[in-house]
Design a protein around this motif. Sequence first.
Motif, PDB file in Angstrom:
ATOM      1  N   CYS A 250      13.891  16.384  49.660  1.00 26.31           N
ATOM      2  CA  CYS A 250      14.235  15.070  50.202  1.00 26.31           C
ATOM      3  C   CYS A 250      13.274  14.724  51.336  1.00 26.31           C
ATOM      4  N   ILE A 307      22.760  16.375  49.301  1.00 24.80           N
ATOM      5  CA  ILE A 307      21.503  16.340  48.549  1.00 24.80           C
ATOM      6  C   ILE A 307      21.246  17.689  47.890  1.00 24.80           C
ATOM      7  N   CYS A 314      23.943  11.020  45.553  1.00 21.77           N
ATOM      8  CA  CYS A 314      22.490  11.180  45.519  1.00 21.77           C
ATOM      9  C   CYS A 314      21.914  10.666  44.208  1.00 21.77           C
TER      10      CYS A 314
END
Length: 352
Positions: A250, A307, A314
């Motif tokens: 991420c 995440i 997500c």
Amino acid sequence: MKNEMKIGMMSRWNAPCGAAVHAELVGRRWIEKGHKLTVFAPLEEVKTREKDEPFVVRNYSNNYLDPKPFIEADYDAFVHHNISEMPMKELFGIFPKIKEKAKTVLVAHQGRIPEDPYFAKFDWDAIVCFDERWKRFLVDIFPAEKIHIIPYPCHPICHGDKTDARRKFGLPENKRIILIYGISLHKYLCHLPRIERLNKKYPLILLVLTSVDDWFDLFEAVKHRYSFIVLRKEALTIEELYTYLHASDCLIYHTDSSQYAVLSSTVHTCMGGGRPILAHNSNFVECFDKEVLKYKSNEIEEKLMDIFEDKEGCKMALKAAREYVKRNSAEVIAKKFIYLFETLSMEKEGKR
């Protein structure tokens, strides 16, 4: 394709700022479609590692402007990306000559009325802004019918393999990777204790990329306390940035709200990379709904866990981001500008 257009564009170029990102994304799409582009850029600026193309002319600074390239270049549309520290007085002096041969378009990046007294004196054929927040103050200066909303462009969707990307950059394949990068990395220090706690449950690295000496030195000192930091001093090309995105799990984007109209060129640049973007809930991302995962500072640990666990939110964010990029891709935005140029030309010729 319709007739080739010849476009002159005054903007920062190959530089780490929102105006340059916009100009490059759209300008390179124009060239791909067969249009002729001449870029007028500042003489000296902090640059990325991208090399200037043959169509780039560097001929001005804050209070200096060489008029010759503007006057002699061949273009029938002139685009000015307005930011602070532009030689507006000098540009105003040659503006009548520019208007003689070209339709003129201002792209208003600043989220407020600039202090420069020359800003309001220009008789632009059109003013482009990114959303209604800009239009609300621009109508105090320019006629409403001249103001057009064209969204900020996104980098095209470009997905990549995580394992291949990590091997290319010598990054571990058995840890989570959180990416932060840019010229304001000091703002991320507040997250380090929470990321440290998360590291105990999910072995991870915080990948920090910057070309700014001060921030590199700051994180060099800090990483002795937070051993999960991997620090690299790099001025990235867009291809390298996307490979780092592909290597990561991420991207965190953190900046505080501004009192003016703003948006995030970083998020628009990175949304096409296929990785979740965790963004501090500020007005830099208020133009987004589900496309990014917004957090308050005390929520970042929980959001990162979501995440890492690939929670439904997500997946929904990634889907929404893909749709947003498709609607506002550089190619789509480039076409909107071409349509605006053509419309202005037709009005000039009395066809409308």
